[in-house]
Design a protein around this motif. Structure first.
Motif, PDB file in Angstrom:
ATOM      1  N   ASP A  86     -16.513   3.084   4.727  1.00 28.24           N
ATOM      2  CA  ASP A  86     -16.649   4.016   5.855  1.00 28.24           C
ATOM      3  C   ASP A  86     -15.322   4.062   6.602  1.00 28.24           C
ATOM      4  O   ASP A  86     -14.601   3.048   6.675  1.00 28.24           O
ATOM      5  N   THR A  87     -15.000   5.210   7.158  1.00 31.09           N
ATOM      6  CA  THR A  87     -13.748   5.351   7.896  1.00 31.09           C
ATOM      7  C   THR A  87     -13.824   6.552   8.821  1.00 31.09           C
ATOM      8  O   THR A  87     -14.554   7.512   8.554  1.00 31.09           O
ATOM      9  N   GLY A  88     -13.068   6.483   9.916  1.00 32.77           N
ATOM     10  CA  GLY A  88     -12.879   7.644  10.753  1.00 32.77           C
ATOM     11  C   GLY A  88     -11.789   8.526  10.154  1.00 32.77           C
ATOM     12  O   GLY A  88     -11.168   8.181   9.154  1.00 32.77           O
ATOM     13  N   PRO A  89     -11.519   9.680  10.767  1.00 32.48           N
ATOM     14  CA  PRO A  89     -10.468  10.562  10.259  1.00 32.48           C
ATOM     15  C   PRO A  89      -9.075  10.031  10.584  1.00 32.48           C
ATOM     16  O   PRO A  89      -8.907   9.203  11.482  1.00 32.48           O
ATOM     17  N   LEU A  90      -8.090  10.503   9.838  1.00 29.91           N
ATOM     18  CA  LEU A  90      -6.669  10.291  10.117  1.00 29.91           C
ATOM     19  C   LEU A  90      -6.171   8.869   9.894  1.00 29.91           C
ATOM     20  O   LEU A  90      -5.076   8.519  10.319  1.00 29.91           O
ATOM     21  N   ASN A  91      -6.960   8.033   9.218  1.00 32.96           N
ATOM     22  CA  ASN A  91      -6.476   6.708   8.835  1.00 32.96           C
ATOM     23  C   ASN A  91      -5.708   6.844   7.518  1.00 32.96           C
ATOM     24  O   ASN A  91      -6.187   7.482   6.574  1.00 32.96           O
TER      25      ASN A  91
ATOM     26  N   ALA B 245      -5.443  11.710   4.455  1.00 30.09           N
ATOM     27  CA  ALA B 245      -6.083  10.585   5.119  1.00 30.09           C
ATOM     28  C   ALA B 245      -7.149   9.981   4.202  1.00 30.09           C
ATOM     29  O   ALA B 245      -7.677  10.652   3.307  1.00 30.09           O
ATOM     30  N   LEU B 246      -7.452   8.716   4.435  1.00 29.13           N
ATOM     31  CA  LEU B 246      -8.463   8.033   3.628  1.00 29.13           C
ATOM     32  C   LEU B 246      -9.857   8.584   3.916  1.00 29.13           C
ATOM     33  O   LEU B 246     -10.157   9.012   5.032  1.00 29.13           O
ATOM     34  N   ARG B 247     -10.689   8.554   2.886  1.00 25.44           N
ATOM     35  CA  ARG B 247     -12.058   9.047   2.996  1.00 25.44           C
ATOM     36  C   ARG B 247     -13.037   7.993   2.475  1.00 25.44           C
ATOM     37  O   ARG B 247     -12.671   7.104   1.696  1.00 25.44           O
ATOM     38  N   LYS B 248     -14.275   8.143   2.900  1.00 20.89           N
ATOM     39  CA  LYS B 248     -15.342   7.285   2.395  1.00 20.89           C
ATOM     40  C   LYS B 248     -15.401   7.397   0.873  1.00 20.89           C
ATOM     41  O   LYS B 248     -15.375   8.492   0.311  1.00 20.89           O
ATOM     42  N   GLY B 249     -15.446   6.251   0.203  1.00 20.97           N
ATOM     43  CA  GLY B 249     -15.526   6.229  -1.249  1.00 20.97           C
ATOM     44  C   GLY B 249     -14.196   6.044  -1.952  1.00 20.97           C
ATOM     45  O   GLY B 249     -14.166   5.781  -3.161  1.00 20.97           O
ATOM     46  N   ASP B 250     -13.072   6.157  -1.229  1.00 22.73           N
ATOM     47  CA  ASP B 250     -11.770   5.924  -1.848  1.00 22.73           C
ATOM     48  C   ASP B 250     -11.658   4.481  -2.328  1.00 22.73           C
ATOM     49  O   ASP B 250     -12.123   3.552  -1.651  1.00 22.73           O
ATOM     50  N   VAL B 251     -11.031   4.292  -3.476  1.00 22.17           N
ATOM     51  CA  VAL B 251     -10.751   2.965  -4.013  1.00 22.17           C
ATOM     52  C   VAL B 251      -9.245   2.818  -4.108  1.00 22.17           C
ATOM     53  O   VAL B 251      -8.568   3.665  -4.708  1.00 22.17           O
ATOM     54  N   LEU B 252      -8.705   1.759  -3.517  1.00 23.53           N
ATOM     55  CA  LEU B 252      -7.266   1.536  -3.485  1.00 23.53           C
ATOM     56  C   LEU B 252      -6.911   0.351  -4.376  1.00 23.53           C
ATOM     57  O   LEU B 252      -7.483  -0.734  -4.253  1.00 23.53           O
ATOM     58  N   ARG B 253      -5.959   0.581  -5.263  1.00 23.17           N
ATOM     59  CA  ARG B 253      -5.492  -0.466  -6.142  1.00 23.17           C
ATOM     60  C   ARG B 253      -4.418  -1.291  -5.416  1.00 23.17           C
ATOM     61  O   ARG B 253      -3.610  -0.743  -4.668  1.00 23.17           O
ATOM     62  N   LEU B 254      -4.407  -2.595  -5.651  1.00 25.95           N
ATOM     63  CA  LEU B 254      -3.439  -3.480  -5.015  1.00 25.95           C
ATOM     64  C   LEU B 254      -2.420  -3.973  -6.030  1.00 25.95           C
ATOM     65  O   LEU B 254      -2.714  -4.085  -7.227  1.00 25.95           O
ATOM     66  N   GLY B 255      -1.229  -4.292  -5.555  1.00 26.25           N
ATOM     67  CA  GLY B 255      -0.200  -4.845  -6.408  1.00 26.25           C
ATOM     68  C   GLY B 255      -0.424  -6.318  -6.653  1.00 26.25           C
ATOM     69  O   GLY B 255      -1.382  -6.932  -6.151  1.00 26.25           O
ATOM     70  N   SER B 256       0.459  -6.915  -7.425  1.00 19.82           N
ATOM     71  CA  SER B 256       0.364  -8.346  -7.720  1.00 19.82           C
ATOM     72  C   SER B 256       0.771  -9.138  -6.490  1.00 19.82           C
ATOM     73  O   SER B 256       1.835  -8.906  -5.911  1.00 19.82           O
ATOM     74  N   ALA B 257      -0.090 -10.058  -6.084  1.00 20.24           N
ATOM     75  CA  ALA B 257       0.190 -10.872  -4.906  1.00 20.24           C
ATOM     76  C   ALA B 257       1.326 -11.842  -5.202  1.00 20.24           C
ATOM     77  O   ALA B 257       1.491 -12.309  -6.338  1.00 20.24           O
ATOM     78  N   ALA B 258       2.114 -12.137  -4.187  1.00 18.07           N
ATOM     79  CA  ALA B 258       3.227 -13.069  -4.326  1.00 18.07           C
ATOM     80  C   ALA B 258       2.704 -14.479  -4.589  1.00 18.07           C
ATOM     81  O   ALA B 258       1.577 -14.822  -4.233  1.00 18.07           O
ATOM     82  N   ALA B 259       3.545 -15.274  -5.240  1.00 19.31           N
ATOM     83  CA  ALA B 259       3.161 -16.664  -5.498  1.00 19.31           C
ATOM     84  C   ALA B 259       3.033 -17.418  -4.180  1.00 19.31           C
ATOM     85  O   ALA B 259       3.690 -17.102  -3.194  1.00 19.31           O
ATOM     86  N   GLY B 260       2.162 -18.405  -4.165  1.00 16.60           N
ATOM     87  CA  GLY B 260       1.958 -19.177  -2.939  1.00 16.60           C
ATOM     88  C   GLY B 260       0.536 -19.022  -2.447  1.00 16.60           C
ATOM     89  O   GLY B 260       0.020 -17.911  -2.354  1.00 16.60           O
TER      90      GLY B 260
ATOM     91  N   ILE C 244     -13.770  -3.263  10.894  1.00 18.90           N
ATOM     92  CA  ILE C 244     -12.730  -3.209  11.922  1.00 18.90           C
ATOM     93  C   ILE C 244     -13.125  -2.163  12.952  1.00 18.90           C
ATOM     94  O   ILE C 244     -13.374  -1.002  12.611  1.00 18.90           O
ATOM     95  N   GLY C 245     -13.199  -2.605  14.203  1.00 20.77           N
ATOM     96  CA  GLY C 245     -13.548  -1.709  15.300  1.00 20.77           C
ATOM     97  C   GLY C 245     -12.383  -1.563  16.258  1.00 20.77           C
ATOM     98  O   GLY C 245     -11.349  -2.232  16.121  1.00 20.77           O
TER      99      GLY C 245
ATOM    100  N   GLY D 127       0.578  -0.828   3.758  1.00 24.29           N
ATOM    101  CA  GLY D 127      -0.711  -1.261   4.271  1.00 24.29           C
ATOM    102  C   GLY D 127      -1.486  -0.064   4.766  1.00 24.29           C
ATOM    103  O   GLY D 127      -1.143   1.088   4.475  1.00 24.29           O
ATOM    104  N   VAL D 128      -2.531  -0.330   5.524  1.00 26.77           N
ATOM    105  CA  VAL D 128      -3.389   0.741   6.034  1.00 26.77           C
ATOM    106  C   VAL D 128      -3.268   0.793   7.550  1.00 26.77           C
ATOM    107  O   VAL D 128      -3.467  -0.215   8.233  1.00 26.77           O
ATOM    108  N   GLU D 129      -2.926   1.971   8.067  1.00 19.92           N
ATOM    109  CA  GLU D 129      -2.864   2.191   9.510  1.00 19.92           C
ATOM    110  C   GLU D 129      -4.178   2.811   9.954  1.00 19.92           C
ATOM    111  O   GLU D 129      -4.582   3.859   9.456  1.00 19.92           O
ATOM    112  N   LEU D 130      -4.836   2.171  10.907  1.00 20.53           N
ATOM    113  CA  LEU D 130      -6.141   2.604  11.385  1.00 20.53           C
ATOM    114  C   LEU D 130      -6.024   3.056  12.829  1.00 20.53           C
ATOM    115  O   LEU D 130      -5.569   2.300  13.681  1.00 20.53           O
ATOM    116  N   GLN D 131      -6.447   4.289  13.096  1.00 19.60           N
ATOM    117  CA  GLN D 131      -6.411   4.790  14.461  1.00 19.60           C
ATOM    118  C   GLN D 131      -7.734   5.404  14.902  1.00 19.60           C
ATOM    119  O   GLN D 131      -7.892   5.770  16.063  1.00 19.60           O
TER     120      GLN D 131
END
Length: 331
Positions: free
Chosen positions: A6-11, A142-157, A101-102, A52-56
């Protein structure tokens, strides 16, 4: 991967922007509060400039599809499977867990960094979304409900199972970022090219309060207040402008250029906000009162150095935590 439940608009997806293309009319974009995004990335072990994702607009709900380190900074209140997380905090989520996130009362935007960063194809060297240009980010929108975001390889540590966080910059650096006794946000700026052409109104620009109008967005903040007038009409050609420039259109209400700033404009410029305060303005909510304060180049440089030192401390601490846990796991 993560799913936007779920998301509001313009994120949108943002990184630190795409400088170097203003000469062909491409705005820089990037996070409205780049400091918050930098810190979130460092907490999860990313490069500070990762996407990253900016949420407003809130509420926002995200489902993790795999074990993922994440951090929420800036404004916003976060819970993981209903458990409240501290502000400016890194945590590791397991597959299937839900992050909510609220909004917060004080700040306009929250930033979500994810281990490995959001993995999308860069456009002109950046993964930032340009909503006006409809490119970059996730399908240029902007992001919408149902979007799936792929992530890169996390750094070691490794990251602590119980999470860890940092002191927010407005607490850590509180003496350097004061608020007026009456609650107005104090924003430091330097007089710009056409400042003196406003005559007596130029001084009024600094002494009176301004309110962020609902006619504000990532391109610019329009400020409500008593109109500013030039002492006499001035004809100007369009010229290059950047984020932080304060222009005065014919109506007399100033406009502060923000992250999606126009690349050129012909309105007279009365001031330019110093970079060290621009991120604070990016967190100001619609209706907030602000007051401009004359700064010097020396003050601007001192503030830049203080912020750089704060970022450096966070980077050092986050790196030490990751190395220490990795070493313990190897014993």
């Amino acid at each position: 991967m993560i799913e936007i439940v779920d998301t509001g608009p313009l994120n949108t997806i943002q990184d630190l922007g795409r400088p170097g293309y203003r000469d062909i009319g491409v705005t820089v974009s990037g996070a409205m509060d780049p400091l918050a995004l930098r810190i979130a990335n460092l907490l999860v072990g990313n490069d500070a400039a990762a996407a990253g994702v900016e949420l407003q607009t809130f509420p926002v709900r995200i489902r993790f599809q795999e074990k993922t380190a994440f951090a929420v900074t800036g404004g916003g209140t976060a819970t993981l499977d209903g458990e409240t997380l501290p502000p400016w905090w890194m945590q590791t989520a397991d597959a299937g867990q839900i992050l909510d996130i609220g909004p917060s009362k004080a700040s306009a935007r929250a930033y979500l960094a994810l281990g490995g960063g959001v993995d999308i194809v860069p456009v002109m060297g950046s993964r930032s979304t340009s909503l006006r240009g409809a490119f970059g980010g996730h399908e240029g929108r902007a992001l919408r409900k149902g979007d799936v975001l792929r992530l890169g390889s996390a750094a070691a540590g490794l990251r602590p199972a119980g999470g860890f966080g940092v002191v927010p910059p407005l607490r850590e650096l509180a003496p350097l970022f004061p608020v007026a006794d009456d609650g107005a946000l104090l924003i430091r700026a330097l007089p710009a090219g056409e400042h003196d052409l406003f005559g007596p109104d130029a001084e009024r620009f600094w002494s009176e309060d301004w309110k962020i109008s609902p006619q504000s967005d990532r391109t610019g903040y329009r400020l409500s207040g008593q109109a500013l007038r030039l002492t006499e009409p001035v004809e100007m050609r369009s010229h290059g402008i950047v984020a932080g420039v304060v222009q005065v259109p014919p109506g007399g209400e100033p406009i502060v250029q923000m992250s999606d700033a126009n690349t050129a404009g012909g309105y007279p410029k009365i001031a330019g906000i110093i970079e060290a305060d621009l991120w604070r303005l990016g967190q100001a909510r619609i209706g907030s009162r602000l007051r401009f304060v004359r700064a010097t180049y020396a003050q601007a440089r001192m503030l830049d150095q203080a912020i750089a030192a704060y970022i450096g401390d966070v980077e050092t601490t986050a790196g030490q935590v990751g190395r220490a846990l990795t070493a313990m796991a190897g014993r």
